[in-house]
Design a protein around this motif. Structure first.
Motif, PDB file in Angstrom:
ATOM      1  N   LEU A  78       0.824  -1.208   0.000  1.00 41.44           N
ATOM      2  CA  LEU A  78       0.000   0.000   0.000  1.00 41.44           C
ATOM      3  C   LEU A  78       0.861   1.262   0.000  1.00 41.44           C
ATOM      4  O   LEU A  78       0.555   2.236  -0.696  1.00 41.44           O
ATOM      5  N   ALA A  79       1.954   1.223   0.757  1.00 48.30           N
ATOM      6  CA  ALA A  79       2.787   2.413   0.893  1.00 48.30           C
ATOM      7  C   ALA A  79       3.771   2.597  -0.252  1.00 48.30           C
ATOM      8  O   ALA A  79       4.097   3.727  -0.628  1.00 48.30           O
TER       9      ALA A  79
ATOM     10  N   GLY B  69       4.169   0.059  -3.237  1.00 50.13           N
ATOM     11  CA  GLY B  69       3.951  -0.647  -4.492  1.00 50.13           C
ATOM     12  C   GLY B  69       3.306   0.223  -5.557  1.00 50.13           C
ATOM     13  O   GLY B  69       2.582   1.178  -5.247  1.00 50.13           O
ATOM     14  N   ASP B  70       3.544  -0.106  -6.819  1.00 50.58           N
ATOM     15  CA  ASP B  70       2.889   0.645  -7.890  1.00 50.58           C
ATOM     16  C   ASP B  70       1.491   0.070  -8.145  1.00 50.58           C
ATOM     17  O   ASP B  70       1.100  -0.966  -7.597  1.00 50.58           O
ATOM     18  N   ASP B  71       0.728   0.776  -8.982  1.00 56.45           N
ATOM     19  CA  ASP B  71      -0.652   0.385  -9.213  1.00 56.45           C
ATOM     20  C   ASP B  71      -0.764  -1.023  -9.787  1.00 56.45           C
ATOM     21  O   ASP B  71      -1.679  -1.783  -9.434  1.00 56.45           O
ATOM     22  N   ALA B  72       0.169  -1.371 -10.684  1.00 58.83           N
ATOM     23  CA  ALA B  72       0.090  -2.680 -11.332  1.00 58.83           C
ATOM     24  C   ALA B  72       0.269  -3.806 -10.322  1.00 58.83           C
ATOM     25  O   ALA B  72      -0.474  -4.808 -10.349  1.00 58.83           O
ATOM     26  N   LEU B  73       1.230  -3.660  -9.410  1.00 56.20           N
ATOM     27  CA  LEU B  73       1.443  -4.689  -8.394  1.00 56.20           C
ATOM     28  C   LEU B  73       0.259  -4.782  -7.445  1.00 56.20           C
ATOM     29  O   LEU B  73      -0.174  -5.878  -7.067  1.00 56.20           O
ATOM     30  N   ARG B  74      -0.265  -3.639  -7.064  1.00 52.85           N
ATOM     31  CA  ARG B  74      -1.423  -3.657  -6.165  1.00 52.85           C
ATOM     32  C   ARG B  74      -2.606  -4.357  -6.822  1.00 52.85           C
ATOM     33  O   ARG B  74      -3.290  -5.178  -6.194  1.00 52.85           O
ATOM     34  N   GLU B  75      -2.859  -4.017  -8.072  1.00 58.50           N
ATOM     35  CA  GLU B  75      -3.993  -4.606  -8.776  1.00 58.50           C
ATOM     36  C   GLU B  75      -3.841  -6.116  -8.911  1.00 58.50           C
ATOM     37  O   GLU B  75      -4.814  -6.869  -8.810  1.00 58.50           O
ATOM     38  N   ARG B  76      -2.617  -6.561  -9.106  1.00 55.98           N
ATOM     39  CA  ARG B  76      -2.400  -7.986  -9.359  1.00 55.98           C
ATOM     40  C   ARG B  76      -2.389  -8.810  -8.080  1.00 55.98           C
ATOM     41  O   ARG B  76      -2.856  -9.959  -8.072  1.00 55.98           O
ATOM     42  N   TYR B  77      -1.866  -8.231  -6.964  1.00 58.72           N
ATOM     43  CA  TYR B  77      -1.594  -9.070  -5.802  1.00 58.72           C
ATOM     44  C   TYR B  77      -2.320  -8.693  -4.508  1.00 58.72           C
ATOM     45  O   TYR B  77      -2.549  -9.550  -3.658  1.00 58.72           O
ATOM     46  N   LEU B  78      -2.683  -7.409  -4.335  1.00 54.70           N
ATOM     47  CA  LEU B  78      -3.174  -6.991  -3.021  1.00 54.70           C
ATOM     48  C   LEU B  78      -4.450  -7.708  -2.595  1.00 54.70           C
ATOM     49  O   LEU B  78      -4.565  -8.167  -1.448  1.00 54.70           O
ATOM     50  N   GLU B  79      -5.412  -7.824  -3.495  1.00 55.27           N
ATOM     51  CA  GLU B  79      -6.678  -8.437  -3.091  1.00 55.27           C
ATOM     52  C   GLU B  79      -6.488  -9.875  -2.639  1.00 55.27           C
ATOM     53  O   GLU B  79      -7.125 -10.331  -1.676  1.00 55.27           O
ATOM     54  N   LYS B  80      -5.586 -10.591  -3.316  1.00 58.63           N
ATOM     55  CA  LYS B  80      -5.329 -11.989  -2.947  1.00 58.63           C
ATOM     56  C   LYS B  80      -4.612 -12.088  -1.598  1.00 58.63           C
ATOM     57  O   LYS B  80      -4.860 -13.011  -0.811  1.00 58.63           O
ATOM     58  N   ILE B  81      -3.696 -11.151  -1.321  1.00 55.02           N
ATOM     59  CA  ILE B  81      -3.010 -11.161  -0.021  1.00 55.02           C
ATOM     60  C   ILE B  81      -3.981 -10.763   1.083  1.00 55.02           C
ATOM     61  O   ILE B  81      -4.013 -11.360   2.164  1.00 55.02           O
ATOM     62  N   VAL B  82      -4.795  -9.738   0.808  1.00 54.94           N
ATOM     63  CA  VAL B  82      -5.773  -9.273   1.794  1.00 54.94           C
ATOM     64  C   VAL B  82      -6.747 -10.388   2.164  1.00 54.94           C
ATOM     65  O   VAL B  82      -7.093 -10.572   3.338  1.00 54.94           O
ATOM     66  N   SER B  83      -7.182 -11.151   1.192  1.00 48.40           N
ATOM     67  CA  SER B  83      -8.131 -12.236   1.475  1.00 48.40           C
ATOM     68  C   SER B  83      -7.483 -13.379   2.243  1.00 48.40           C
ATOM     69  O   SER B  83      -8.170 -14.151   2.915  1.00 48.40           O
ATOM     70  N   GLY B  84      -6.143 -13.485   2.156  1.00 51.60           N
ATOM     71  CA  GLY B  84      -5.441 -14.607   2.760  1.00 51.60           C
ATOM     72  C   GLY B  84      -5.218 -15.752   1.790  1.00 51.60           C
ATOM     73  O   GLY B  84      -4.535 -16.727   2.129  1.00 51.60           O
ATOM     74  N   GLU B  85      -5.776 -15.642   0.583  1.00 50.53           N
ATOM     75  CA  GLU B  85      -5.613 -16.719  -0.399  1.00 50.53           C
ATOM     76  C   GLU B  85      -4.148 -16.927  -0.770  1.00 50.53           C
ATOM     77  O   GLU B  85      -3.715 -18.055  -1.006  1.00 50.53           O
ATOM     78  N   TRP B  86      -3.399 -15.831  -0.870  1.00 50.19           N
ATOM     79  CA  TRP B  86      -1.980 -15.895  -1.183  1.00 50.19           C
ATOM     80  C   TRP B  86      -1.194 -15.268  -0.032  1.00 50.19           C
ATOM     81  O   TRP B  86      -0.970 -14.053  -0.021  1.00 50.19           O
ATOM     82  N   PRO B  87      -0.774 -16.023   0.941  1.00 50.77           N
ATOM     83  CA  PRO B  87      -0.004 -15.460   2.059  1.00 50.77           C
ATOM     84  C   PRO B  87       1.371 -14.969   1.604  1.00 50.77           C
ATOM     85  O   PRO B  87       1.899 -15.420   0.588  1.00 50.77           O
ATOM     86  N   ALA B  88       1.929 -14.047   2.376  1.00 53.41           N
ATOM     87  CA  ALA B  88       3.190 -13.411   2.011  1.00 53.41           C
ATOM     88  C   ALA B  88       4.289 -13.759   3.004  1.00 53.41           C
ATOM     89  O   ALA B  88       4.020 -14.191   4.129  1.00 53.41           O
ATOM     90  N   THR B  89       5.529 -13.566   2.568  1.00 54.05           N
ATOM     91  CA  THR B  89       6.693 -13.813   3.417  1.00 54.05           C
ATOM     92  C   THR B  89       7.633 -12.619   3.372  1.00 54.05           C
ATOM     93  O   THR B  89       7.500 -11.723   2.537  1.00 54.05           O
ATOM     94  N   MET B  90       8.593 -12.625   4.260  1.00 54.26           N
ATOM     95  CA  MET B  90       9.631 -11.599   4.334  1.00 54.26           C
ATOM     96  C   MET B  90      10.988 -12.283   4.186  1.00 54.26           C
ATOM     97  O   MET B  90      11.324 -13.158   4.978  1.00 54.26           O
ATOM     98  N   ASN B  91      11.777 -11.884   3.184  1.00 53.46           N
ATOM     99  CA  ASN B  91      13.064 -12.529   2.903  1.00 53.46           C
ATOM    100  C   ASN B  91      14.198 -11.523   3.071  1.00 53.46           C
ATOM    101  O   ASN B  91      14.543 -10.798   2.135  1.00 53.46           O
ATOM    102  N   LEU B  92      14.769 -11.481   4.260  1.00 54.38           N
ATOM    103  CA  LEU B  92      15.891 -10.590   4.541  1.00 54.38           C
ATOM    104  C   LEU B  92      17.185 -11.361   4.766  1.00 54.38           C
ATOM    105  O   LEU B  92      18.191 -11.124   4.112  1.00 54.38           O
ATOM    106  N   THR B  93      17.161 -12.284   5.718  1.00 58.99           N
ATOM    107  CA  THR B  93      18.356 -12.868   6.294  1.00 58.99           C
ATOM    108  C   THR B  93      19.084 -13.793   5.322  1.00 58.99           C
ATOM    109  O   THR B  93      18.470 -14.576   4.604  1.00 58.99           O
ATOM    110  N   GLU B  94      20.412 -13.693   5.340  1.00 59.33           N
ATOM    111  CA  GLU B  94      21.290 -14.599   4.601  1.00 59.33           C
ATOM    112  C   GLU B  94      22.336 -15.139   5.580  1.00 59.33           C
ATOM    113  O   GLU B  94      22.494 -14.595   6.679  1.00 59.33           O
ATOM    114  N   PRO B  95      23.041 -16.196   5.214  1.00 64.71           N
ATOM    115  CA  PRO B  95      24.009 -16.768   6.161  1.00 64.71           C
ATOM    116  C   PRO B  95      24.996 -15.747   6.724  1.00 64.71           C
ATOM    117  O   PRO B  95      25.352 -15.816   7.901  1.00 64.71           O
ATOM    118  N   GLN B  96      25.438 -14.799   5.916  1.00 62.33           N
ATOM    119  CA  GLN B  96      26.408 -13.809   6.354  1.00 62.33           C
ATOM    120  C   GLN B  96      25.758 -12.468   6.714  1.00 62.33           C
ATOM    121  O   GLN B  96      26.439 -11.534   7.103  1.00 62.33           O
TER     122      GLN B  96
END
Length: 557
Positions: A137-138, A140-167
């Motif tokens: 929401l803060a 993403g561009d319109d295209a990404l929001r249109e394609r993915y937000l509704e599915k994430i909001v519904s819970g149909e497509w859960p999301a993850t956070m990928n930060l950490t690496e071995p080093q």
């Protein structure tokens, strides 16, 4: 034992601390009328107790498994998650435009407390999606929001956070995952990420990964990091070039798959950039700050569950005599001390964490001061509430005696599950460093000083007044301290501040006309026992770093 969601305690916080009725007068939260709030609290309790709770023990024993690149969650999880999605629980606080119900974050906090209390390992799956919604929401561009937000909001497509690496753990700037541009505006992501919660699973047909990576020629450190949306399944229905290469064997949260994720082992995982290039940390911190407050709710949920279990056991276990009569252990002073401490800390942690969410709600309707206050409160809530979760779970084991140390009673699982919360989403030491390094100076210092001033003007108990004075003095000292000296005092200072805020909020609850006896007792115990302990933290906050470096680190082995 059965678990009973503390609806009355949650409603009291929403009423007397959040001011839900006042929030509902604003058009943004007009749907948060009293009947809706009650329906959400009761419905969330019924759902979490009916769907998540029965799977907690079996999920811990069975755990998530990986075979041939496929991660399977424990029996019953897939069906329970589908019930979560169909019930619309993921949608509570999201904007209506994207399928949400536009209710306050502070109300959705009650839902997440319930899910964490009944099945923390399961609750981790929807938790990260809340932050992904905020980030898209803060930034993403319109295209990404249109394609993915509704599915994430519904819970149909859960999301993850990928930060950490071995080093690259707490030092995120050391990450090396690469992003190479394609001619069509997409990017090819390659690299390895570790400790990815629900990075792969069988709960949904698609998983939306938010991945930090470096573009060609990017500056070193955190200034050269960009954020990408990398779906498991691409828009054309094909599988993206990403795979779960392993699952971590952990102390607790066994049902939650903690994944080693590899991106781009063939041609590169296709992703879309979120926000401007090299601004990934800003976009990720939007997600992470949401996650930090939700991790605070893990501390609250585990503390509530452990407290109820300990009280239930203490009321049944007969041992010894009091005043010549055979009694349950709940009648012995030392056990009563432990139970009172558990209840007071749990109620304090809930009040502090919900208040932080409530400040975000106020910011949403234009109160900039409350937005700054939420930033100040976030490291306190994340660190102190998760420390409370660990302490309360540990006391719960103690109340059970030898039975607490064996898995049969379930008390041990609470402690095992709780122990991760002070570590992930920024260790509690990092939260303390954030408080003294950034938040003390936020808005020219007015954000922190305004909070303390409001507390000082509102509290009635002399012990809280004295603590507010000490916090103010210690803040002034730390603002002038050098790097190591400031860092050395950060953690005890955070504890002092957290106890002050929690004590203030507990007093407000206890002074309410409808306050039950246990709330009043919890507030008095907090001020009589927990607050004096915070005064001792003042000495630690001001001791400086010299004693820490009096000998070489090798001498401590």
């Amino acid at each position: 034992m059965s678990y009973s969601t503390p609806i009355a305690d949650q409603k009291a916080v929403l009423t007397h601390i959040i001011g839900m009725a006042q929030l509902a007068t604003h058009e943004r939260f007009a749907s948060a009328d009293d009947d809706t709030v009650d329906a959400v609290l009761e419905g969330a309790a019924q759902f979490s107790e009916g769907e998540f709770l029965p799977l907690n023990r079996s999920g811990d024993e069975q755990g998530a498994t990986l075979k041939d690149g496929v991660v399977r969650t424990p029996d019953g999880f897939k069906e329970a998650y589908q019930a979560f999605v169909e019930g619309g629980w993921m949608t509570l606080s999201a904007p209506e435009k994207w399928g949400g119900q536009a209710l306050p974050l502070s109300l959705s906090a009650a839902l997440m407390e319930d899910l964490n209390a009944t099945n923390l390992a399961f609750a981790l799956c929807p938790m990260l999606s809340f932050g992904a919604i905020e980030s898209l929401l803060a930034h993403g561009d319109d295209a990404l929001r249109e394609r993915y937000l509704e599915k994430i909001v519904s819970g149909e497509w859960p999301a993850t956070m990928n930060l950490t690496e071995p080093q690259a753990g707490s030092d995120v700037g050391a990450l090396t995952t690469k992003a190479e541009p394609n001619d069509d505006g997409t990017w090819r992501i390659s690299g390895q990420k570790i400790y990815i919660t629900y990075g792969e699973h069988d709960l949904a047909e698609n998983i939306i990964h938010l991945v930090l990576a470096r573009t060609p020629g990017a500056p070193d450190g955190t200034r050269g990091i960009s954020l990408f949306l990398v779906p498991k399944i691409l828009p054309d229905g094909s599988r993206n070039d990403l795979v779960c290469a392993g699952l971590e064997e952990k102390l607790g949260i066994h049902a939650s798959p903690t994944c080693v994720m590899r991106f781009g082992e063939k041609d590169g995982a296709i992703g879309w950039m979120i926000g401007p290039e090299n601004s990934g940390m800003r976009a990720m911190f939007t997600m992470m700050n949401n996650a930090r407050l939700n991790v605070a709710l893990q501390g609250v949920g585990i503390a509530e569950r452990a407290t109820q279990r300990a009280v239930h056991y203490a009321l049944e276990r007969k041992q010894g005599f009091r005043e010549g009569q055979s009694v349950t252990i709940s009648e012995h002073a030392d056990v009563r001390r432990m139970l009172m401490r558990m209840r007071a800390l749990t109620m304090g942690a809930r009040a502090l964490t919900y208040y932080a969410f409530g400040c975000l709600d106020r910011a949403e309707i234009g109160d900039e001061t409350m937005g700054y206050r939420a930033e100040v409160l976030t490291p306190m809530a994340k660190a102190w509430a998760t420390d409370v979760g660990c302490e309360v779970a540990s006391i719960g084991v103690q109340v059970h005696g030898g039975m607490g140390y064996v898995e049969e009673t379930g008390a041990a699982q609470h402690l095992r599950d709780a122990r991760i919360a002070p570590i992930y989403e920024g260790t509690n030491g990092i939260q303390a460093a954030d408080l003294v390094g950034r938040k003390l100076g936020l808005d020219g210092g007015l954000a922190f000083d305004g909070l303390v001033a409001d507390i000082r003007a509102d509290v009635r108990d002399e012990r809280l007044i004295a603590l507010s004075d000490l916090v103010e003095e210690t803040a002034s000292m730390l603002r002038e301290a050098g790097g190591d000296h400031k860092a050395a005092g950060a953690y005890p200072f955070l504890n002092m501040c957290s106890v002050l805020v929690a004590g203030w909020l507990l007093e407000k609850l206890a002074l309410a006309m409808d306050a039950p006896a246990r709330t009043k007792a919890a507030s008095e115990f907090f001020n009589s026992v927990i607050v004096p302990e915070a005064f001792a933290q003042g000495a630690a906050a001001g001791m400086g770093a010299d004693i820490l470096y009096a000998v070489e680190a090798e001498a401590l082995a």
